[in-house]
Scaffold this motif. Structure first.
Motif, PDB file in Angstrom:
ATOM      1  N   THR A 295     151.281 -16.714  55.615  1.00  0.00           N
ATOM      2  CA  THR A 295     150.006 -17.422  55.670  1.00  0.00           C
ATOM      3  C   THR A 295     148.894 -16.559  55.072  1.00  0.00           C
ATOM      4  O   THR A 295     147.725 -16.903  55.183  1.00  0.00           O
ATOM      5  N   PHE A 296     149.281 -15.441  54.457  1.00  0.00           N
ATOM      6  CA  PHE A 296     148.278 -14.546  53.874  1.00  0.00           C
ATOM      7  C   PHE A 296     147.715 -15.140  52.577  1.00  0.00           C
ATOM      8  O   PHE A 296     148.402 -15.873  51.870  1.00  0.00           O
ATOM      9  N   PRO A 297     146.454 -14.844  52.273  1.00  0.00           N
ATOM     10  CA  PRO A 297     145.831 -15.385  51.061  1.00  0.00           C
ATOM     11  C   PRO A 297     146.331 -14.690  49.802  1.00  0.00           C
ATOM     12  O   PRO A 297     146.544 -13.474  49.794  1.00  0.00           O
ATOM     13  N   THR A 298     146.526 -15.465  48.755  1.00  0.00           N
ATOM     14  CA  THR A 298     146.999 -14.939  47.481  1.00  0.00           C
ATOM     15  C   THR A 298     145.908 -15.066  46.417  1.00  0.00           C
ATOM     16  O   THR A 298     144.880 -15.716  46.632  1.00  0.00           O
ATOM     17  N   VAL A 299     146.168 -14.467  45.273  1.00  0.00           N
ATOM     18  CA  VAL A 299     145.194 -14.494  44.180  1.00  0.00           C
ATOM     19  C   VAL A 299     144.837 -15.920  43.775  1.00  0.00           C
ATOM     20  O   VAL A 299     143.663 -16.255  43.614  1.00  0.00           O
ATOM     21  N   ILE A 300     145.835 -16.771  43.614  1.00  0.00           N
ATOM     22  CA  ILE A 300     145.565 -18.136  43.164  1.00  0.00           C
ATOM     23  C   ILE A 300     144.713 -18.883  44.180  1.00  0.00           C
ATOM     24  O   ILE A 300     143.872 -19.720  43.815  1.00  0.00           O
ATOM     25  N   GLU A 301     144.893 -18.579  45.468  1.00  0.00           N
ATOM     26  CA  GLU A 301     144.108 -19.253  46.498  1.00  0.00           C
ATOM     27  C   GLU A 301     142.668 -18.748  46.525  1.00  0.00           C
ATOM     28  O   GLU A 301     141.776 -19.448  47.014  1.00  0.00           O
ATOM     29  N   TRP A 302     142.462 -17.548  46.001  1.00  0.00           N
ATOM     30  CA  TRP A 302     141.089 -17.069  45.846  1.00  0.00           C
ATOM     31  C   TRP A 302     140.450 -17.755  44.639  1.00  0.00           C
ATOM     32  O   TRP A 302     139.289 -18.154  44.670  1.00  0.00           O
ATOM     33  N   LEU A 303     141.232 -17.910  43.582  1.00  0.00           N
ATOM     34  CA  LEU A 303     140.716 -18.527  42.360  1.00  0.00           C
ATOM     35  C   LEU A 303     140.369 -19.999  42.564  1.00  0.00           C
ATOM     36  O   LEU A 303     139.421 -20.510  41.963  1.00  0.00           O
ATOM     37  N   ASP A 304     141.141 -20.688  43.402  1.00  0.00           N
ATOM     38  CA  ASP A 304     140.828 -22.113  43.626  1.00  0.00           C
ATOM     39  C   ASP A 304     139.894 -22.317  44.824  1.00  0.00           C
ATOM     40  O   ASP A 304     139.696 -23.447  45.286  1.00  0.00           O
ATOM     41  N   LYS A 305     139.348 -21.196  45.341  1.00  0.00           N
ATOM     42  CA  LYS A 305     138.296 -21.190  46.368  1.00  0.00           C
ATOM     43  C   LYS A 305     138.793 -21.408  47.800  1.00  0.00           C
ATOM     44  O   LYS A 305     138.021 -21.255  48.760  1.00  0.00           O
ATOM     45  N   ALA A 306     140.060 -21.771  47.992  1.00  0.00           N
ATOM     46  CA  ALA A 306     140.569 -22.026  49.344  1.00  0.00           C
ATOM     47  C   ALA A 306     140.515 -20.759  50.203  1.00  0.00           C
ATOM     48  O   ALA A 306     140.055 -20.788  51.352  1.00  0.00           O
ATOM     49  N   ALA A 307     140.976 -19.639  49.652  1.00  0.00           N
ATOM     50  CA  ALA A 307     140.985 -18.370  50.396  1.00  0.00           C
ATOM     51  C   ALA A 307     139.575 -17.841  50.583  1.00  0.00           C
ATOM     52  O   ALA A 307     139.259 -17.253  51.629  1.00  0.00           O
ATOM     53  N   GLU A 308     138.732 -18.038  49.596  1.00  0.00           N
ATOM     54  CA  GLU A 308     137.347 -17.574  49.700  1.00  0.00           C
ATOM     55  C   GLU A 308     136.638 -18.261  50.870  1.00  0.00           C
ATOM     56  O   GLU A 308     135.939 -17.611  51.651  1.00  0.00           O
ATOM     57  N   GLN A 309     136.831 -19.564  50.992  1.00  0.00           N
ATOM     58  CA  GLN A 309     136.211 -20.301  52.081  1.00  0.00           C
ATOM     59  C   GLN A 309     136.768 -19.874  53.434  1.00  0.00           C
ATOM     60  O   GLN A 309     136.028 -19.714  54.415  1.00  0.00           O
ATOM     61  N   ASP A 310     138.073 -19.649  53.490  1.00  0.00           N
ATOM     62  CA  ASP A 310     138.705 -19.217  54.734  1.00  0.00           C
ATOM     63  C   ASP A 310     138.191 -17.840  55.138  1.00  0.00           C
ATOM     64  O   ASP A 310     137.913 -17.584  56.325  1.00  0.00           O
ATOM     65  N   TYR A 311     138.060 -16.949  54.155  1.00  0.00           N
ATOM     66  CA  TYR A 311     137.575 -15.595  54.431  1.00  0.00           C
ATOM     67  C   TYR A 311     136.121 -15.620  54.882  1.00  0.00           C
ATOM     68  O   TYR A 311     135.725 -14.897  55.804  1.00  0.00           O
ATOM     69  N   ARG A 312     135.331 -16.470  54.261  1.00  0.00           N
ATOM     70  CA  ARG A 312     133.922 -16.605  54.646  1.00  0.00           C
ATOM     71  C   ARG A 312     133.818 -17.023  56.123  1.00  0.00           C
ATOM     72  O   ARG A 312     133.008 -16.476  56.874  1.00  0.00           O
ATOM     73  N   THR A 313     134.656 -17.977  56.503  1.00  0.00           N
ATOM     74  CA  THR A 313     134.658 -18.447  57.886  1.00  0.00           C
ATOM     75  C   THR A 313     135.052 -17.331  58.848  1.00  0.00           C
ATOM     76  O   THR A 313     134.441 -17.155  59.911  1.00  0.00           O
ATOM     77  N   LYS A 314     136.071 -16.553  58.469  1.00  0.00           N
ATOM     78  CA  LYS A 314     136.531 -15.454  59.316  1.00  0.00           C
ATOM     79  C   LYS A 314     135.492 -14.340  59.410  1.00  0.00           C
ATOM     80  O   LYS A 314     135.348 -13.691  60.459  1.00  0.00           O
ATOM     81  N   LEU A 315     134.770 -14.087  58.327  1.00  0.00           N
ATOM     82  CA  LEU A 315     133.751 -13.028  58.331  1.00  0.00           C
ATOM     83  C   LEU A 315     132.628 -13.326  59.323  1.00  0.00           C
ATOM     84  O   LEU A 315     131.986 -12.406  59.851  1.00  0.00           O
ATOM     85  N   LYS A 316     132.396 -14.597  59.581  1.00  0.00           N
ATOM     86  CA  LYS A 316     131.345 -14.977  60.529  1.00  0.00           C
ATOM     87  C   LYS A 316     131.686 -14.523  61.939  1.00  0.00           C
ATOM     88  O   LYS A 316     130.799 -14.387  62.784  1.00  0.00           O
ATOM     89  N   GLN A 317     132.971 -14.256  62.195  1.00  0.00           N
ATOM     90  CA  GLN A 317     133.382 -13.725  63.493  1.00  0.00           C
ATOM     91  C   GLN A 317     132.850 -12.311  63.676  1.00  0.00           C
ATOM     92  O   GLN A 317     132.604 -11.864  64.798  1.00  0.00           O
ATOM     93  N   ILE A 318     132.697 -11.604  62.554  1.00  0.00           N
ATOM     94  CA  ILE A 318     132.255 -10.203  62.593  1.00  0.00           C
ATOM     95  C   ILE A 318     130.749 -10.092  62.425  1.00  0.00           C
ATOM     96  O   ILE A 318     130.063  -9.412  63.200  1.00  0.00           O
ATOM     97  N   TYR A 319     130.228 -10.764  61.388  1.00  0.00           N
ATOM     98  CA  TYR A 319     128.818 -10.584  61.021  1.00  0.00           C
ATOM     99  C   TYR A 319     127.886 -11.686  61.527  1.00  0.00           C
ATOM    100  O   TYR A 319     126.673 -11.617  61.299  1.00  0.00           O
ATOM    101  N   LYS A 320     128.448 -12.684  62.205  1.00  0.00           N
ATOM    102  CA  LYS A 320     127.645 -13.778  62.755  1.00  0.00           C
ATOM    103  C   LYS A 320     126.771 -14.409  61.665  1.00  0.00           C
ATOM    104  O   LYS A 320     127.283 -15.000  60.747  1.00  0.00           O
ATOM    105  N   LYS A 321     125.446 -14.217  61.781  1.00  0.00           N
ATOM    106  CA  LYS A 321     124.526 -14.833  60.830  1.00  0.00           C
ATOM    107  C   LYS A 321     124.005 -13.845  59.771  1.00  0.00           C
ATOM    108  O   LYS A 321     123.041 -14.138  59.067  1.00  0.00           O
ATOM    109  N   ASP A 322     124.653 -12.687  59.686  1.00  0.00           N
ATOM    110  CA  ASP A 322     124.234 -11.697  58.684  1.00  0.00           C
ATOM    111  C   ASP A 322     124.812 -12.106  57.322  1.00  0.00           C
ATOM    112  O   ASP A 322     125.851 -11.618  56.890  1.00  0.00           O
TER     113      ASP A 322
END
Length: 233
Positions: free
Chosen positions: A185-212
């Protein structure tokens, strides 16, 4: 509007390739047959190995293995199709797939080790860096970084602010996706290129940085730089 053409992926053991012999039984490499627009091509599975049967291949990996690789192949075709349009051809798909299927964690680890090497090779005594095994895949970046801090007294003075930000981004990435590396279930390069992984990572980062937002965007920027560090993608 034209209906999108179907992309079909079928797994098979390639018995045209020389097998390996284990306990008097022959094992063959896992391949994928990709069919699109009435044309087809076969490419070797990146994550599979040699097996006696497809059933064995499925049991040899964690659940989701076949689905994972099929998804990455389809995303590769869709991405290249969007880029090239009518000129798209299955020819050369293997080379693209070998780039696109790489886990971002693998790419990130390699990027960090290369950056650390470039930094240390300019430090004195230089002989220390050659004693560190940067080429061993099982030696993690974190281990090399800890050893560098112990070997070089003034190490922290030569570490740039940018590299510290990259270390933080790398640490957070590995923490947020811990466990996914064993479940396909780990993100791959192609999933970053098609924005799916980028969006997932953005969502996960909010767990750490909240509204920063600034820190979130910095982390995303680092991963983006890592993905495109591999050349044309």
């Amino acid at each position: 509007m034209k209906k999108p053409k179907k992309i079909t992926v079928k797994f098979f053991l390639n018995k045209l390739v020389k097998p390996v012999k284990e306990n008097k039984a022959l094992s063959y490499p896992l391949y994928m047959l990709i069919i699109y627009n009435r044309k087809n091509t076969s490419i070797k599975s990146h994550y599979g190995g040699f097996y006696k049967s497809l059933e064995e291949a499925g049991k040899a990996h964690y659940p989701g293995f076949f689905d994972f690789e099929e998804r990455i192949v389809k995303k590769t075709v869709e991405y290249e199709l969007a880029r090239k349009g009518e000129s798209f051809d299955l020819k050369g798909l293997h080379d693209k797939y070998e780039k696109y299927c790489i886990g971002i964690d693998v790419l990130f680890a390699s990027y960090m080790k290369n950056s650390l090497w470039t930094m240390l090779v300019r430090c004195e005594p230089q002989k220390y860096v050659f004693a560190l095994n940067f080429n061993e895949p099982n030696v993690e970046f974190v281990t090399l970084y800890e050893m560098a801090q112990k070997l070089y007294k003034d190490f922290n003075k030569v570490v740039s602010r940018e590299f510290k930000e990259e270390i933080e981004a790398y640490t957070n990435f590995m923490k947020l996706y811990q466990g996914s590396f064993f479940q396909y279930t780990f993100p791959t390069v192609i999933e970053w290129l098609d924005k799916a992984a980028e969006q997932d990572y953005r969502t996960k980062l909010k767990q750490i940085y909240k509204k920063d937002i600034d820190m979130i965007e910095k982390s995303l920027s680092v991963v983006n730089k890592v993905v495109f560090s591999m050349g044309e993608v």
